[in-house]
Scaffold this active site. Structure first.
Site, short mmCIF file in Angstrom:
data_model
loop_
_atom_site.label_atom_id
_atom_site.label_comp_id
_atom_site.label_asym_id
_atom_site.label_seq_id
_atom_site.Cartn_x
_atom_site.Cartn_y
_atom_site.Cartn_z
N CYS A 1 -1.28 -1.64 10.00
CA CYS A 1 -0.57 -1.18 8.82
C CYS A 1 -0.51 0.32 8.95
CB CYS A 1 -1.36 -1.59 7.57
SG CYS A 1 -0.79 -0.84 6.03
N ASN A 2 0.72 0.84 8.99
CA ASN A 2 0.86 2.28 9.19
C ASN A 2 0.24 3.06 8.05
OD1 ASN A 2 2.86 3.12 11.58
ND2 ASN A 2 3.40 1.10 10.86
N THR A 3 0.41 2.57 6.81
CA THR A 3 -0.10 3.30 5.65
C THR A 3 -1.62 3.37 5.70
OG1 THR A 3 1.79 2.52 4.37
CG2 THR A 3 -0.08 3.40 3.14
N CYS B 1 6.54 1.78 10.33
CA CYS B 1 6.17 0.77 9.34
C CYS B 1 6.37 -0.58 10.01
CB CYS B 1 7.06 0.88 8.10
SG CYS B 1 6.85 -0.48 6.92
N THR B 2 5.43 -1.48 9.81
CA THR B 2 5.46 -2.74 10.56
C THR B 2 6.56 -3.69 10.08
OG1 THR B 2 3.77 -3.61 9.08
CG2 THR B 2 3.02 -2.68 11.18
N HIS B 3 7.21 -3.38 8.95
CA HIS B 3 8.36 -4.19 8.53
C HIS B 3 9.62 -3.83 9.32
CE1 HIS B 3 6.02 -5.43 5.07
NE2 HIS B 3 7.01 -6.15 4.60
N GLU C 1 11.88 -7.98 2.73
CA GLU C 1 11.23 -9.09 2.02
C GLU C 1 12.24 -9.93 1.24
OE1 GLU C 1 7.65 -7.63 0.12
OE2 GLU C 1 6.72 -7.47 2.11
N TYR D 1 0.83 -1.20 0.00
CA TYR D 1 0.00 0.00 0.00
C TYR D 1 0.88 1.27 0.00
CZ TYR D 1 -4.37 -2.49 1.25
OH TYR D 1 -5.48 -3.29 1.26
N GLY D 2 2.12 1.14 0.46
CA GLY D 2 2.94 2.31 0.79
C GLY D 2 3.22 3.24 -0.37
#
Lengths: 276, 276
Positions: free
Chosen positions: B73-75, B188-190, B150, B41-42
C-alpha cells in the site's frame, strides 16, 4: 442551560444536516462528531457500520451529555439506527424516515427515485420507508458522487456527465418497471452540494428533495419546546462543539464548504477508547 | 514448510502487488490482510494511518507467523513504514523505495512524474525516495482514480477524461518548473488497472512504471534463497491465506479483479482486538 443535541456523521457530509438544524433550532446547543478516521461508511458492511456508529453515539451521550441524537448520515441511519437506539438512553432521529415523509408530501404520482451510497441502497432502507408512506421507490447507488464532491468538482463537466449517466440509468430503470416518478430524494448528505447540477440533469417535472432539510424539520417537531424556543426574545446562541476522529485541520477546511460558515476549534477524539 | 510472507494493504489494491509476488516468488507462502473496514487510507492523517497499519502488521506477524512483511500500500509505505518497522521484529519492505529505484533504472533525463493518493503525495515520500536516487520528481494527487476503479469504470470515457485532466495538470506543472520528464510512476496499487488508459493519455516518450512490479522484484532480491526456490524441481504451491476486516463476500468479489484469479476462503478479522 439549553439541552444539547448530538449530531453524528461518518465525516463531513452531515454538516449539511447541522446547517439545516442550526436554521430550524436556533436556540439548541449542538455537539457534532464526524468519524473522519473511518470514513466513508457508504462502502462498508452493516456489522462494521453499526459497530462504528454505536461508538460515536455513546461518545456524544456519555462524554458530551447529548440529550437527543440526530444521525446525520444516510448510511448509518439506514444500517445502524436500531443498534444506536438500543445502545443509548436518549431519543435518536435518523434521516431516512424524514426523507421518505418529505417525498410523500411532494409526490403526486406516488413514484419516487432515490440516489444514495452503495450501503444505503443495498439496505433498501429508503424503499422500505417509502413503502411505509404508500410510495413506490427505485434506488440507485452513485458511489462516484462523494469523491467528486470531496475533490471540489461540484461545478465540473465531469461531475455533470457522471450525474447524467447515473440519472439516465435510474430513469430508464423506473420506466422499464412502469413507474412515473415525479420526485428525486437526495439520500446522501454530500449530494446537496451537487443540487444545481442534479436539477439540471433531472427530467422536467421531477422535484428534488433534500433529506438534510427534511431531517431538520423532523428534529424541530421532535425536539421543540424549550430547545427550539426557550424564550421568544432570546437571541440565537449557536453553541456548537465539533469533534473529529482524524485531522482537525482537514475537518475545518473541508467542513466549512458543507456548513457554509467557518468551522473552528475542532477537537480530536479517539473513539476506540470509548468502545465497550 | 516454506516461510510465510505477510502482505498488508488498506484494502484490495495490494492484490496487484500480491499478483506480482506470486509470479516472482512461486514457492513462498503468503498471508494477505486487507484492512477493508477502514479503507481508504489515502485521505487520512499520518497518525491514523500508522495506528491502523501497525495493528495490521502485528496481526500478520503475531497471529499468522509472518517472517517478513511487504507493505503493499503506497499510502502506508509512505506514512507508516518506520512505525511498522519499529513495531515488528521481522524485515519490512515498502513499495516506495522499489518504485523510485525502478524509475531510476528507466529514466534518462532524471525527471520523473508520480501519481498517487492525497496522503502519499502530501507525505512527499516519492519525492524524497527519488531524490535519494538522484532524480527530480513532481507528484500529483489523483483522488478520483481509486473510486473510478472501484466503480468498475476501468475502460470508461469519464475515467479517460479524468486521467487526461490530472496528467495535463501534472505535465504542465513539470514544464513550468523546467523539468523534462520521461517516466511516470504509478504510486498507488489501484492504478495498474488503469494502465491502458494512462498509457493512452501520457505524452509520447514517457514510460509508465508500476510500483507493484518493482516491489515484487525487490522482494525477490530480499527474500530469495529457500523462499524463492527451496528446490528447483518443486512445483509452485501457491499457499495464500486471505484476511479482511470487512465483508469477506465483497473482498472475494472485488479482489478477483485485482489479483486476476479467484479469491476464495477469505477470513474475517477484527484488528481492534489485537491493538496494544
Amino acid at each position: 442551560m439549553t439541552p444539547t443535541i448530538g449530531v453524528f456523521d461518518s465525516g463531513f457530509g452531515g454538516l449539511t444536516v447541522l446547517r439545516a438544524l442550526l436554521d430550524r433550532l436556533p436556540h439548541a446547543g449542538f455537539a457534532f462528531l464526524g468519524d473522519t478516521a473511518r470514513l466513508p461508511y457508504g462502502s462498508k458492511s452493516r456489522r462494521t457500520i453499526a459497530h462504528y456508529a454505536v461508538e460515536g453515539a455513546q461518545f456524544l451521550v456519555r462524554e458530551q451529555g447529548a440529550e437527543s441524537l440526530v444521525i446525520a448520515c444516510n448510511t448509518a441511519s439506514a444500517l445502524a439506527l436500531d443498534a444506536i437506539q438500543a445502545a443509548v438512553p436518549v431519543p435518536v432521529l435518523g434521516v431516512i424516515e424524514p426523507g421518505a415523509a418529505a417525498a410523500k408530501a411532494a409526490s403526486c404520482t406516488g413514484d419516487v427515485l432515490v440516489i444514495a451510497t452503495d450501503a444505503t441502497v443495498q439496505s433498501h432502507a429508503y424503499a422500505a420507508a417509502c413503502r411505509g408512506q404508500g410510495l413506490r421507490a427505485i434506488e440507485k447507488a452513485c458511489p462516484l458522487l462523494v469523491p467528486l464532491v470531496e475533490e471540489g468538482w461540484t461545478d465540473h463537466s465531469v461531475t455533470a456527465e457522471v450525474i447524467r449517466i447515473y440519472l439516465d440509468e435510474l430513469v430508464g430503470q423506473a420506466g422499464a418497471e412502469g413507474l412515473h416518478p415525479d420526485t428525486l430524494v437526495l439520500g446522501c448528505t454530500h449530494y446537496p452540494l451537487l443540487r444545481p447540477l442534479i436539477e439540471q440533469a433531472v427530467p422536467s417535472g421531477i422535484r428534488v428533495i433534500d433529506s438534510a432539510e427534511a431531517a431538520a424539520e423532523a428534529a424541530f417537531r421532535l425536539f421543540d419546546g424549550e430547545t427550539a424556543n426557550p424564550a421568544p426574545d432570546l437571541p440565537p446562541h449557536r453553541s456548537v462543539r465539533f469533534f473529529a476522529t482524524d485531522s482537525v485541520e482537514k475537518f475545518e477546511r473541508l467542513g466549512s464548504r458543507f456548513l457554509e460558515r467557518p468551522v473552528r476549534n475542532v477537537e480530536l477524539v479517539d473513539l476506540e477508547q470509548f468502545s465497550n
